[in-house]
Write a protein that holds these residues in place. Sequence first.
Motif, PDB file in Angstrom:
ATOM      1  N   HIS A 104       0.738  -1.248   0.037  1.00  0.00           N
ATOM      2  CA  HIS A 104       0.008  -0.062  -0.022  1.00  0.00           C
ATOM      3  C   HIS A 104       0.734   1.310   0.001  1.00  0.00           C
ATOM      4  CE1 HIS A 104      -3.349   2.685   0.696  1.00  0.00           C
ATOM      5  NE2 HIS A 104      -2.694   3.202   1.849  1.00  0.00           N
ATOM      6  N   GLU A 105       1.971   1.231   0.467  1.00  0.00           N
ATOM      7  CA  GLU A 105       2.903   2.447   0.640  1.00  0.00           C
ATOM      8  C   GLU A 105       3.516   3.003  -0.667  1.00  0.00           C
ATOM      9  OE1 GLU A 105       2.627   0.390   4.571  1.00  0.00           O
ATOM     10  OE2 GLU A 105       3.187  -0.225   2.618  1.00  0.00           O
ATOM     11  N   PHE A 106       3.281   1.984  -1.428  1.00  0.00           N
ATOM     12  CA  PHE A 106       4.077   2.459  -2.847  1.00  0.00           C
ATOM     13  C   PHE A 106       2.863   3.167  -3.766  1.00  0.00           C
ATOM     14  CE2 PHE A 106       3.795   1.359  -7.471  1.00  0.00           C
ATOM     15  CZ  PHE A 106       4.868   1.920  -7.821  1.00  0.00           C
ATOM     16  N   PHE A 107       1.667   3.053  -3.406  1.00  0.00           N
ATOM     17  CA  PHE A 107       0.699   3.684  -3.994  1.00  0.00           C
ATOM     18  C   PHE A 107       0.705   5.045  -3.403  1.00  0.00           C
ATOM     19  CE2 PHE A 107      -1.058  -0.495  -4.597  1.00  0.00           C
ATOM     20  CZ  PHE A 107      -1.179  -0.543  -6.096  1.00  0.00           C
ATOM     21  N   GLU A 108       0.911   5.004  -2.145  1.00  0.00           N
ATOM     22  CA  GLU A 108       1.039   6.385  -1.395  1.00  0.00           C
ATOM     23  C   GLU A 108       2.183   7.332  -1.886  1.00  0.00           C
ATOM     24  OE1 GLU A 108       1.408   5.907   2.853  1.00  0.00           O
ATOM     25  OE2 GLU A 108      -0.674   5.410   2.948  1.00  0.00           O
ATOM     26  N   TYR A 109       3.347   6.506  -2.181  1.00  0.00           N
ATOM     27  CA  TYR A 109       4.430   7.072  -2.926  1.00  0.00           C
ATOM     28  C   TYR A 109       4.058   7.747  -4.188  1.00  0.00           C
ATOM     29  CZ  TYR A 109       9.205   7.505  -5.269  1.00  0.00           C
ATOM     30  OH  TYR A 109      10.284   7.704  -5.890  1.00  0.00           O
ATOM     31  N   LEU A 110       3.437   6.877  -4.967  1.00  0.00           N
ATOM     32  CA  LEU A 110       2.911   7.301  -6.414  1.00  0.00           C
ATOM     33  C   LEU A 110       2.170   8.602  -6.271  1.00  0.00           C
ATOM     34  CD1 LEU A 110       2.017   4.217  -8.627  1.00  0.00           C
ATOM     35  CD2 LEU A 110       4.214   5.662  -8.646  1.00  0.00           C
ATOM     36  N   GLY A 111       1.351   8.821  -5.291  1.00  0.00           N
ATOM     37  CA  GLY A 111       0.285   9.641  -5.124  1.00  0.00           C
ATOM     38  C   GLY A 111       1.036  11.140  -4.839  1.00  0.00           C
ATOM     39  N   ASN A 112       2.130  10.994  -4.331  1.00  0.00           N
ATOM     40  CA  ASN A 112       2.860  12.306  -4.061  1.00  0.00           C
ATOM     41  C   ASN A 112       3.834  12.657  -4.853  1.00  0.00           C
ATOM     42  OD1 ASN A 112       1.700  12.621  -1.359  1.00  0.00           O
ATOM     43  ND2 ASN A 112       2.963  11.003  -0.586  1.00  0.00           N
ATOM     44  N   LEU A 113       4.152  11.986  -6.103  1.00  0.00           N
ATOM     45  CA  LEU A 113       5.083  11.990  -7.057  1.00  0.00           C
ATOM     46  C   LEU A 113       4.867  13.230  -7.994  1.00  0.00           C
ATOM     47  CD1 LEU A 113       6.422   8.840  -8.649  1.00  0.00           C
ATOM     48  CD2 LEU A 113       7.597  10.376  -7.331  1.00  0.00           C
ATOM     49  N   THR A 114       5.663  14.248  -8.145  1.00  0.00           N
ATOM     50  CA  THR A 114       5.663  15.109  -9.223  1.00  0.00           C
ATOM     51  C   THR A 114       6.839  15.290  -9.709  1.00  0.00           C
ATOM     52  OG1 THR A 114       6.452  16.892  -7.747  1.00  0.00           O
ATOM     53  CG2 THR A 114       4.330  16.629  -7.621  1.00  0.00           C
ATOM     54  N   ALA A 115       7.180  16.081 -10.817  1.00  0.00           N
ATOM     55  CA  ALA A 115       8.439  16.326 -11.512  1.00  0.00           C
ATOM     56  C   ALA A 115       9.130  17.291 -11.154  1.00  0.00           C
ATOM     57  CB  ALA A 115       8.058  16.467 -13.067  1.00  0.00           C
ATOM     58  N   ARG A 116       8.996  17.830  -9.689  1.00  0.00           N
ATOM     59  CA  ARG A 116       9.658  19.057  -9.450  1.00  0.00           C
ATOM     60  C   ARG A 116      11.101  18.727  -9.386  1.00  0.00           C
ATOM     61  NH1 ARG A 116       8.775  23.461  -6.258  1.00  0.00           N
ATOM     62  NH2 ARG A 116       6.721  23.131  -6.419  1.00  0.00           N
ATOM     63  N   ASP A 117      11.718  17.550  -9.006  1.00  0.00           N
ATOM     64  CA  ASP A 117      13.126  17.381  -8.822  1.00  0.00           C
ATOM     65  C   ASP A 117      13.944  16.904 -10.176  1.00  0.00           C
ATOM     66  OD1 ASP A 117      12.895  17.823  -6.041  1.00  0.00           O
ATOM     67  OD2 ASP A 117      12.440  15.699  -5.733  1.00  0.00           O
ATOM     68  N   VAL A 118      12.963  17.063 -11.337  1.00  0.00           N
ATOM     69  CA  VAL A 118      13.631  16.621 -12.584  1.00  0.00           C
ATOM     70  C   VAL A 118      14.108  18.046 -13.277  1.00  0.00           C
ATOM     71  CG1 VAL A 118      13.020  15.894 -14.868  1.00  0.00           C
ATOM     72  CG2 VAL A 118      11.958  14.655 -12.832  1.00  0.00           C
ATOM     73  N   THR A 119      15.247  17.682 -13.853  1.00  0.00           N
ATOM     74  CA  THR A 119      15.792  18.704 -14.788  1.00  0.00           C
ATOM     75  C   THR A 119      15.744  18.264 -16.141  1.00  0.00           C
ATOM     76  OG1 THR A 119      17.222  19.340 -12.825  1.00  0.00           O
ATOM     77  CG2 THR A 119      17.687  20.179 -15.106  1.00  0.00           C
ATOM     78  N   LEU A 120      15.223  19.085 -17.129  1.00  0.00           N
ATOM     79  CA  LEU A 120      15.230  18.793 -18.758  1.00  0.00           C
ATOM     80  C   LEU A 120      16.009  19.679 -19.420  1.00  0.00           C
ATOM     81  CD1 LEU A 120      12.284  17.395 -20.550  1.00  0.00           C
ATOM     82  CD2 LEU A 120      13.446  19.391 -21.353  1.00  0.00           C
ATOM     83  N   TYR A 121      17.156  19.226 -20.000  1.00  0.00           N
ATOM     84  CA  TYR A 121      17.582  20.025 -21.065  1.00  0.00           C
ATOM     85  C   TYR A 121      17.214  19.411 -22.509  1.00  0.00           C
ATOM     86  CZ  TYR A 121      21.238  20.073 -17.084  1.00  0.00           C
ATOM     87  OH  TYR A 121      21.838  20.280 -15.745  1.00  0.00           O
ATOM     88  N   ALA A 122      17.175  20.692 -23.260  1.00  0.00           N
ATOM     89  CA  ALA A 122      16.970  19.970 -24.601  1.00  0.00           C
ATOM     90  C   ALA A 122      17.484  21.199 -25.664  1.00  0.00           C
ATOM     91  CB  ALA A 122      15.319  20.243 -25.011  1.00  0.00           C
ATOM     92  N   ILE A 123      17.279  20.738 -27.038  1.00  0.00           N
ATOM     93  CA  ILE A 123      17.752  21.635 -28.059  1.00  0.00           C
ATOM     94  C   ILE A 123      16.479  22.338 -28.167  1.00  0.00           C
ATOM     95  CG2 ILE A 123      19.487  20.204 -28.932  1.00  0.00           C
ATOM     96  CD1 ILE A 123      17.571  19.574 -31.199  1.00  0.00           C
ATOM     97  N   ASP A 124      16.467  23.390 -28.891  1.00  0.00           N
ATOM     98  CA  ASP A 124      15.277  24.356 -29.228  1.00  0.00           C
ATOM     99  C   ASP A 124      14.477  23.640 -30.129  1.00  0.00           C
ATOM    100  OD1 ASP A 124      16.311  26.546 -27.569  1.00  0.00           O
ATOM    101  OD2 ASP A 124      17.258  27.413 -29.283  1.00  0.00           O
ATOM    102  N   GLU A 125      13.157  23.681 -29.750  1.00  0.00           N
ATOM    103  CA  GLU A 125      12.143  23.210 -30.874  1.00  0.00           C
ATOM    104  C   GLU A 125      12.108  23.744 -32.037  1.00  0.00           C
ATOM    105  OE1 GLU A 125       7.658  21.634 -30.899  1.00  0.00           O
ATOM    106  OE2 GLU A 125       8.444  22.829 -28.790  1.00  0.00           O
ATOM    107  N   GLY A 126      12.303  23.104 -33.231  1.00  0.00           N
ATOM    108  CA  GLY A 126      12.304  23.611 -34.561  1.00  0.00           C
ATOM    109  C   GLY A 126      13.606  23.537 -35.051  1.00  0.00           C
ATOM    110  N   THR A 127      14.658  22.870 -34.232  1.00  0.00           N
ATOM    111  CA  THR A 127      15.998  22.971 -34.758  1.00  0.00           C
ATOM    112  C   THR A 127      16.340  21.635 -35.360  1.00  0.00           C
ATOM    113  OG1 THR A 127      16.844  24.224 -32.720  1.00  0.00           O
ATOM    114  CG2 THR A 127      18.457  22.997 -33.846  1.00  0.00           C
ATOM    115  N   VAL A 128      17.208  21.745 -36.465  1.00  0.00           N
ATOM    116  CA  VAL A 128      17.539  20.428 -37.037  1.00  0.00           C
ATOM    117  C   VAL A 128      18.369  19.744 -36.006  1.00  0.00           C
ATOM    118  CG1 VAL A 128      17.379  21.157 -39.458  1.00  0.00           C
ATOM    119  CG2 VAL A 128      19.444  21.618 -38.159  1.00  0.00           C
ATOM    120  N   ALA A 129      18.122  18.331 -35.925  1.00  0.00           N
ATOM    121  CA  ALA A 129      18.557  17.422 -35.249  1.00  0.00           C
ATOM    122  C   ALA A 129      19.281  16.202 -36.042  1.00  0.00           C
ATOM    123  CB  ALA A 129      17.881  16.915 -34.184  1.00  0.00           C
ATOM    124  N   PHE A 130      20.328  15.470 -35.473  1.00  0.00           N
ATOM    125  CA  PHE A 130      20.883  14.305 -36.151  1.00  0.00           C
ATOM    126  C   PHE A 130      21.054  13.071 -35.291  1.00  0.00           C
ATOM    127  CE2 PHE A 130      22.219  18.484 -37.755  1.00  0.00           C
ATOM    128  CZ  PHE A 130      21.932  18.347 -39.097  1.00  0.00           C
TER     129      PHE A 130
END
Length: 659
Positions: free
Chosen positions: A102-128
């Motif tokens: 049951h504790e796992f479902f409590e863990y899921l219920g509290n999950l957010t993306a606050r601690d995530v860092t996302l790096y990306a190239i600019d949208e619309g850029t050519v990529a390879f």
Amino acid sequence: MNDRELSCAGGQFMDRGRMNQNGVVQPLLTDLYQITMAYAYWKSDKTDDTAVFDLFFRNNPFHGEFTIFAGLEECLKFLDSFHYSQSDIEYLKQTLPEGIEHEFFEYLGNLTARDVTLYAIDEGTVAFPRVPIIKIEGPLIIVQLLETTLLTLVNYASLMATNAARYRMVAGKHVKLLEFGLRRAQGPDGGLSASKYSYTGGFDGTSNVLAGKLFNIPVKGTHAHAYITSFSSIGELKTRLIKHKQTGIMEDLLEHAVRHRAMLSHLLDVSTEESSEGELAAMVSYAIAFPDGFMALVDTYDVKSRETEQGHTEPKLINDNSPPKAKPSTNSHQNGQSNGQTNGHKTNGHQNGVAQNGSMSPKPKDTKIHETKTSTTTATTATATATPKTTTVFNGTAYLPKYVEKSFRSGLLNFSAVALALNDLGYHALGIRIDSGDLAYLSCLARETFEKVAERFKVPWFNKLTIVASNDINEDTILSLNEQGHKIDCFGIGTHLVTCQRQPALGCVYKLVEINGQPRIKLSQDVEKVTMPGNKNAYRLYSADGHALIDLLQKVSEPPPAVGQKVLCRHPFQESKRAYVIPSHVESLYKVYWKSGKICQQLPTLEQVREKVQISLKTLRNDHKRTLNPTPYKVAVSDNLYNFIHDLWLQNAPIGELS
């Protein structure tokens, strides 16, 4: 019920503050194994582990050498709204195997993306290939749970934007492109995404009304064959009067149109008896409804000419592909048939006309010779639907059936008559749409007709009427039409665009490259599937002429390459492939787009992303962008990263034993 559930209940999209949130995109839009892995991580006490994942693709689509990165804004919306609702948790309790604590479902219920860092190239850029377009850092469990959703948001968006950009390149910048694919798209969400990302890639508008509302894309359209065939005679016209644009006096538009049709009949050599009254009535009706936006479909009927029924000596068949203005286009390249060719025609009771889905070619014995001389030795006419097999020779001269010309010119006759009638009352028509037949030839015939009318009736704007072409157009069709010198101003493209028929998936992957600061590598006998381990930065190195030379991956601990300084660039897996590069400009590809629970960059508008696509494409040499045998763009690693990869490879590769 939370706000996400309300958004789903009320519709697929809803306004959520600054962003238009797609209610379908939520944490449960994922594969089951992501959640079972999350439980196994949790059970193994790995909740404090941190990881780095790379999202990248291995090959460019459509046999090309570039890809347009798209979908970043949707990924950021997903991170912003990431949260398991109470109903999500209840569903998972019923769906996951028994024994989940049951504790796992409590863990899921509290999950957010606050601690995530996302790096990306600019949208619309050519990529390879192999260069991560998104890099995700954060707690192992949460970044693992993001995988499938991020992939589904990026894969189709990037594929669609790339497909659209390729159409834009082959069509040229002066021809309009409209996306007409909603009815053929993979479901409603696929249709909306296709409209959005075709616009990103360079299209000028869409027929999709909801996409226009949601994304502020210009919405365009004409009418269908059904509107024309819904009228069978002018007697069915219940409304014939329209206000003069300047005087406001009500006048009979049909009366004006009939008078102009009589005069045009002699100019265009098309008898009024050979044209469809039902078609004329439909066009008058549509013009009354949209006097400032009159755009008509002109190929609804195959209209029989009395001349086509007269017999003549059957000439010898030849294979001739050289009409005076355009060769027959071949939209169906697989079977070599001309675009719009059908097996025959059937009458449907409409006056003077035969409704058609496409055009067709009469047998040679039914063909009336129609001669247009182009030199002292040859004379040809190209028709809407005649393939080389129906071209004939008489006295050394090639001919195509006058019948087909007549059938198309019935639509031109009626359109021109109504357009001139509108002109009498102060309005300007917009143009025509051709939905079948030899598009190159028909567009040339239409433009020639408009020029004749403009000169004869002293209406210069008639020369500028728009010619729109549709009917299963693909990239090869446009290239063929370009070679034939078409006069098309706008292409309406549906099936081949939105379904990406040449390649239905981009194949982005999401791979673990580091955990708790330690690099991870995936090994495979297929070298293409070996991952490049560790947390990396990416740079684009430019030559003095402003073109991109190479993309370079480095370890994050390495200093960035410097302008004017020699850099050793190595192929990641082939030891002998290496080169020194002295960049005139160095571009760092990654920006931090998400950190500490918020978006860190000013998000561009759709118009700005669209502009970014064209700016980014201009940095590539033409040989990288050409459709036939493009030059591969080089992706390299630093000498330091090369040695790091191969040392780790040797450490992790098992040592075989011979016996």
